[in-house]
Design a protein around this motif. Structure first.
Motif, PDB file in Angstrom:
ATOM      1  N   GLY A 116       0.794  -1.187  -0.119  1.00  0.00           N
ATOM      2  CA  GLY A 116       0.343  -0.060  -0.106  1.00  0.00           C
ATOM      3  C   GLY A 116       0.839   0.957  -0.082  1.00  0.00           C
ATOM      4  N   GLN A 117       1.997   1.448  -0.324  1.00  0.00           N
ATOM      5  CA  GLN A 117       3.175   2.292   0.556  1.00  0.00           C
ATOM      6  C   GLN A 117       3.584   2.108  -1.567  1.00  0.00           C
ATOM      7  OE1 GLN A 117       5.817   2.395   2.910  1.00  0.00           O
ATOM      8  NE2 GLN A 117       6.745   4.487   2.191  1.00  0.00           N
ATOM      9  N   GLU A 118       4.064   3.916  -1.881  1.00  0.00           N
ATOM     10  CA  GLU A 118       4.517   3.999  -3.086  1.00  0.00           C
ATOM     11  C   GLU A 118       6.288   3.824  -3.218  1.00  0.00           C
ATOM     12  OE1 GLU A 118       4.250   3.209  -7.017  1.00  0.00           O
ATOM     13  OE2 GLU A 118       2.571   4.633  -6.093  1.00  0.00           O
ATOM     14  N   PHE A 119       7.131   3.189  -3.476  1.00  0.00           N
ATOM     15  CA  PHE A 119       8.193   3.875  -3.502  1.00  0.00           C
ATOM     16  C   PHE A 119       9.074   3.985  -4.937  1.00  0.00           C
ATOM     17  CE2 PHE A 119       7.901   1.092  -0.111  1.00  0.00           C
ATOM     18  CZ  PHE A 119       8.204   1.161   0.964  1.00  0.00           C
ATOM     19  N   LEU A 120      10.466   4.972  -5.454  1.00  0.00           N
ATOM     20  CA  LEU A 120      11.267   5.281  -5.831  1.00  0.00           C
ATOM     21  C   LEU A 120      12.715   4.825  -5.431  1.00  0.00           C
ATOM     22  CD1 LEU A 120      10.390   6.666  -8.461  1.00  0.00           C
ATOM     23  CD2 LEU A 120      11.195   9.044  -7.378  1.00  0.00           C
ATOM     24  N   ILE A 121      12.861   3.845  -6.336  1.00  0.00           N
ATOM     25  CA  ILE A 121      14.451   3.321  -5.804  1.00  0.00           C
ATOM     26  C   ILE A 121      15.413   3.581  -6.741  1.00  0.00           C
ATOM     27  CG2 ILE A 121      15.048   0.538  -5.267  1.00  0.00           C
ATOM     28  CD1 ILE A 121      12.116  -0.442  -5.398  1.00  0.00           C
ATOM     29  N   ALA A 122      16.454   4.034  -6.230  1.00  0.00           N
ATOM     30  CA  ALA A 122      17.673   3.964  -6.632  1.00  0.00           C
ATOM     31  C   ALA A 122      17.861   2.680  -6.766  1.00  0.00           C
ATOM     32  CB  ALA A 122      18.606   5.048  -6.551  1.00  0.00           C
ATOM     33  N   ILE A 123      18.624   2.472  -8.634  1.00  0.00           N
ATOM     34  CA  ILE A 123      18.883   1.389  -8.475  1.00  0.00           C
ATOM     35  C   ILE A 123      20.342   1.830  -9.620  1.00  0.00           C
ATOM     36  CG2 ILE A 123      18.716  -0.564 -10.440  1.00  0.00           C
ATOM     37  CD1 ILE A 123      16.613  -0.695  -8.931  1.00  0.00           C
ATOM     38  N   THR A 124      21.382   0.347  -9.287  1.00  0.00           N
ATOM     39  CA  THR A 124      22.668   0.855  -9.807  1.00  0.00           C
ATOM     40  C   THR A 124      22.838   0.100 -11.035  1.00  0.00           C
ATOM     41  OG1 THR A 124      23.887  -0.586  -8.839  1.00  0.00           O
ATOM     42  CG2 THR A 124      23.630   1.081  -7.235  1.00  0.00           C
ATOM     43  N   THR A 125      23.914   0.952 -11.692  1.00  0.00           N
ATOM     44  CA  THR A 125      24.036  -0.042 -12.949  1.00  0.00           C
ATOM     45  C   THR A 125      24.888  -0.907 -13.701  1.00  0.00           C
ATOM     46  OG1 THR A 125      26.479   1.337 -13.459  1.00  0.00           O
ATOM     47  CG2 THR A 125      23.996   2.535 -14.636  1.00  0.00           C
ATOM     48  N   TYR A 126      24.175  -2.293 -14.311  1.00  0.00           N
ATOM     49  CA  TYR A 126      25.276  -3.527 -14.641  1.00  0.00           C
ATOM     50  C   TYR A 126      26.459  -3.576 -15.184  1.00  0.00           C
ATOM     51  CZ  TYR A 126      20.608  -4.801 -13.034  1.00  0.00           C
ATOM     52  OH  TYR A 126      19.175  -5.178 -12.488  1.00  0.00           O
ATOM     53  N   LYS A 127      27.607  -4.256 -14.268  1.00  0.00           N
ATOM     54  CA  LYS A 127      28.763  -4.896 -15.128  1.00  0.00           C
ATOM     55  C   LYS A 127      28.189  -5.277 -16.501  1.00  0.00           C
ATOM     56  CE  LYS A 127      31.521  -2.833 -11.780  1.00  0.00           C
ATOM     57  NZ  LYS A 127      32.321  -3.116 -10.271  1.00  0.00           N
ATOM     58  N   TRP A 128      28.781  -5.951 -17.633  1.00  0.00           N
ATOM     59  CA  TRP A 128      28.478  -6.402 -18.731  1.00  0.00           C
ATOM     60  C   TRP A 128      29.090  -6.582 -18.908  1.00  0.00           C
ATOM     61  CZ3 TRP A 128      23.664  -7.446 -20.140  1.00  0.00           C
ATOM     62  CH2 TRP A 128      22.134  -6.149 -19.376  1.00  0.00           C
ATOM     63  N   LYS A 129      29.388  -8.165 -19.844  1.00  0.00           N
ATOM     64  CA  LYS A 129      31.197  -8.404 -20.513  1.00  0.00           C
ATOM     65  C   LYS A 129      30.250  -8.388 -21.983  1.00  0.00           C
ATOM     66  CE  LYS A 129      33.255 -12.616 -20.561  1.00  0.00           C
ATOM     67  NZ  LYS A 129      33.400 -14.200 -20.450  1.00  0.00           N
ATOM     68  N   THR A 221      17.312   3.593  -1.743  1.00  0.00           N
ATOM     69  CA  THR A 221      18.417   3.140  -2.541  1.00  0.00           C
ATOM     70  C   THR A 221      17.976   1.183  -2.082  1.00  0.00           C
ATOM     71  OG1 THR A 221      19.084   2.384  -0.390  1.00  0.00           O
ATOM     72  CG2 THR A 221      19.594   3.950  -1.721  1.00  0.00           C
ATOM     73  N   LEU A 222      18.238   0.855  -3.415  1.00  0.00           N
ATOM     74  CA  LEU A 222      17.789  -0.651  -3.148  1.00  0.00           C
ATOM     75  C   LEU A 222      17.940  -1.658  -2.404  1.00  0.00           C
ATOM     76  CD1 LEU A 222      16.421  -2.891  -5.068  1.00  0.00           C
ATOM     77  CD2 LEU A 222      18.177  -3.272  -6.191  1.00  0.00           C
ATOM     78  N   LYS A 223      18.751  -1.170  -1.688  1.00  0.00           N
ATOM     79  CA  LYS A 223      19.222  -1.765  -0.629  1.00  0.00           C
ATOM     80  C   LYS A 223      18.105  -2.028   1.144  1.00  0.00           C
ATOM     81  CE  LYS A 223      23.190  -2.856   3.134  1.00  0.00           C
ATOM     82  NZ  LYS A 223      24.681  -1.988   3.628  1.00  0.00           N
ATOM     83  N   GLU A 224      17.502  -0.438   1.165  1.00  0.00           N
ATOM     84  CA  GLU A 224      16.681  -0.028   2.161  1.00  0.00           C
ATOM     85  C   GLU A 224      15.359  -0.436   1.645  1.00  0.00           C
ATOM     86  OE1 GLU A 224      19.115   5.077   3.035  1.00  0.00           O
ATOM     87  OE2 GLU A 224      17.586   4.013   0.544  1.00  0.00           O
ATOM     88  N   TYR A 225      15.002  -0.716   0.057  1.00  0.00           N
ATOM     89  CA  TYR A 225      13.869  -0.944   0.175  1.00  0.00           C
ATOM     90  C   TYR A 225      13.996  -2.513  -0.048  1.00  0.00           C
ATOM     91  CZ  TYR A 225       9.863  -3.221  -2.730  1.00  0.00           C
ATOM     92  OH  TYR A 225       8.925  -3.633  -2.775  1.00  0.00           O
ATOM     93  N   ASN A 226      14.957  -3.324   0.173  1.00  0.00           N
ATOM     94  CA  ASN A 226      15.125  -5.087   1.005  1.00  0.00           C
ATOM     95  C   ASN A 226      14.983  -4.822   1.702  1.00  0.00           C
ATOM     96  OD1 ASN A 226      14.864  -5.570  -2.028  1.00  0.00           O
ATOM     97  ND2 ASN A 226      17.815  -5.628  -2.070  1.00  0.00           N
TER      98      ASN A 226
END
Length: 240
Positions: A116-129, A221-226
């Motif tokens: 029931g709560q809205e979140f705006l989560i900041a995501i970090t970029t991925y390291k691609w091979k 942040t994603l860590k905080e959301y988790n």
């Protein structure tokens, strides 16, 4: 004459990079051996029968990526009534909410609702091979890139292998969900058993897409959301 050709090339380059457009992706789950997993679950035979029926009839789900030179916005297209009925494994694997990317600001946001709560989560970029492996998708030559995504679950972190096929013939480094940062547009992506394929590509150099950055929701942040999700989960278990 050489000067004319030079200016023409500049015009073509500018036209390409001023483009905006959209991609429609079909999303589905790759068939796996569900029978063994269902039999091992501690659920009733009625529930097992229901799961077998549902998992055998999983329709594709459709998503839209809208992009311009610096931004993209990814969301599920309005589901048809048949898609709303019952459990859909693909929708579950895709997750809720919308994704916004701004490459000029190095920003990726995932807006979603939980409890029931809205979140705006900041995501970090991925390291691609990056690899030199390639294949043809429609009229585009695509190259393979791989990365890993770590998802927080009830039993801790789980690793999901990700394979992306991108084309540098469309010079925008966007893709579905929060995947971006490759030398071209992602036309196909596999995340664990989830598979997304571009089914329609529309490029429009004459009219740039206007993309609005989502602003509603608690910024975390994603860590905080988790951590919030985990705390709520354990609080429910204690009450029950």
């Amino acid at each position: 004459m050489k000067r004319l050709v030079f200016y023409f090339q500049i015009f073509i380059c500018c036209s390409i990079f001023s483009q905006s457009g959209e991609i429609i992706y079909s999303a589905e789950t790759i068939p796996i051996d569900y029978e063994k997993k269902i039999n091992n679950d501690s659920i009733s035979e009625t529930q097992k029968t229901y799961l077998r029926t549902v998992l055998k009839k999983q329709p594709a789900v459709w998503y839209q990526l809208v992009f311009n030179k610096n931004e993209s916005f990814f969301e599920q297209l309005k589901p048809m009534e048949i898609e709303r009925r019952g459990f859909n494994l693909t929708v579950s694997k895709m997750g809720k909410g919308v994704f916004y990317t701004n490459t000029s600001q190095n920003r990726i946001l995932h807006q979603k609702e939980f409890n029931g709560q809205e979140f705006l989560i900041a995501i970090t970029t991925y390291k691609w091979k990056l690899t030199q492996e390639k294949k043809q998708i429609g009229k585009y030559t695509c190259y393979k890139a791989t990365t890993s995504k770590f998802v927080e679950g009830r039993n801790g972190k789980m690793e999901r292998k990700v394979i992306a096929w991108y084309t540098n013939e469309i010079p925008f480094n966007f893709g579905p969900k929060d995947y971006n940062g490759l030398p071209g547009l992602i036309l196909e992506l596999q995340e664990d058993i989830l598979l997304l394929k571009a089914s329609k590509i529309s490029l429009n150099p004459k009219k740039e897409k206007i993309i609005n950055q989502p602003s509603q929701g608690e910024k975390v942040t994603l860590k905080e959301y988790n951590a919030i999700v985990k705390e709520m989960y354990y609080s429910r278990r204690k009450r029950n």
